[in-house]
Write a protein that holds these residues in place. Structure first.
Motif, mmCIF file in Angstrom:
data_model
loop_
_atom_site.group_PDB
_atom_site.id
_atom_site.type_symbol
_atom_site.label_atom_id
_atom_site.label_comp_id
_atom_site.label_asym_id
_atom_site.label_seq_id
_atom_site.Cartn_x
_atom_site.Cartn_y
_atom_site.Cartn_z
ATOM 1 N N ALA A 167 17.411 -46.776 26.035
ATOM 2 C CA ALA A 167 17.646 -46.244 27.345
ATOM 3 C C ALA A 167 18.743 -47.290 27.926
ATOM 4 N N LEU B 106 22.423 -46.426 29.330
ATOM 5 C CA LEU B 106 22.843 -46.627 30.604
ATOM 6 C C LEU B 106 24.179 -47.365 30.660
ATOM 7 N N ILE C 142 24.012 -41.383 31.467
ATOM 8 C CA ILE C 142 23.161 -42.070 32.446
ATOM 9 C C ILE C 142 21.678 -41.081 32.910
ATOM 10 N N SER D 129 18.213 -42.633 31.650
ATOM 11 C CA SER D 129 17.148 -42.868 32.647
ATOM 12 C C SER D 129 15.643 -42.073 32.237
#
Length: 73
Positions: free
Chosen positions: A10, A14, A57, A61
């Motif tokens: 993650a 990101l 993104i 998330s």
């Protein structure tokens, strides 16, 4: 996979998404060999990079939430 692995992926997604949104032309130097003259990427290409950054993104998330849930449970 463990929750830590999800969180690690993650963070990578990101960061990649934020880079694509904030600096869309930064990673496009690898395509410069296809162009005869030095030119800037088109506005459509820049918009595509920014929109794909938003998808990175969102996916990052989701992985972050899954990783946190796996670590809690």
């Amino acid at each position: 996979m463990s929750g830590f692995t999800f969180i690690l992926f993650a963070v990578v997604f990101l960061i990649r998404g934020l880079l694509r949104i904030s600096k869309p032309t930064w990673g496009s130097f690898y395509k410069s060999w296809q162009v005869k003259h030095e030119s800037e990427p088109s506005s459509d290409y820049i918009q595509y990079i920014k929109s794909s950054g938003l998808l990175w993104i969102v996916f990052g998330s989701v992985l972050l939430v899954l990783g946190i849930l796996l670590m809690i449970l």
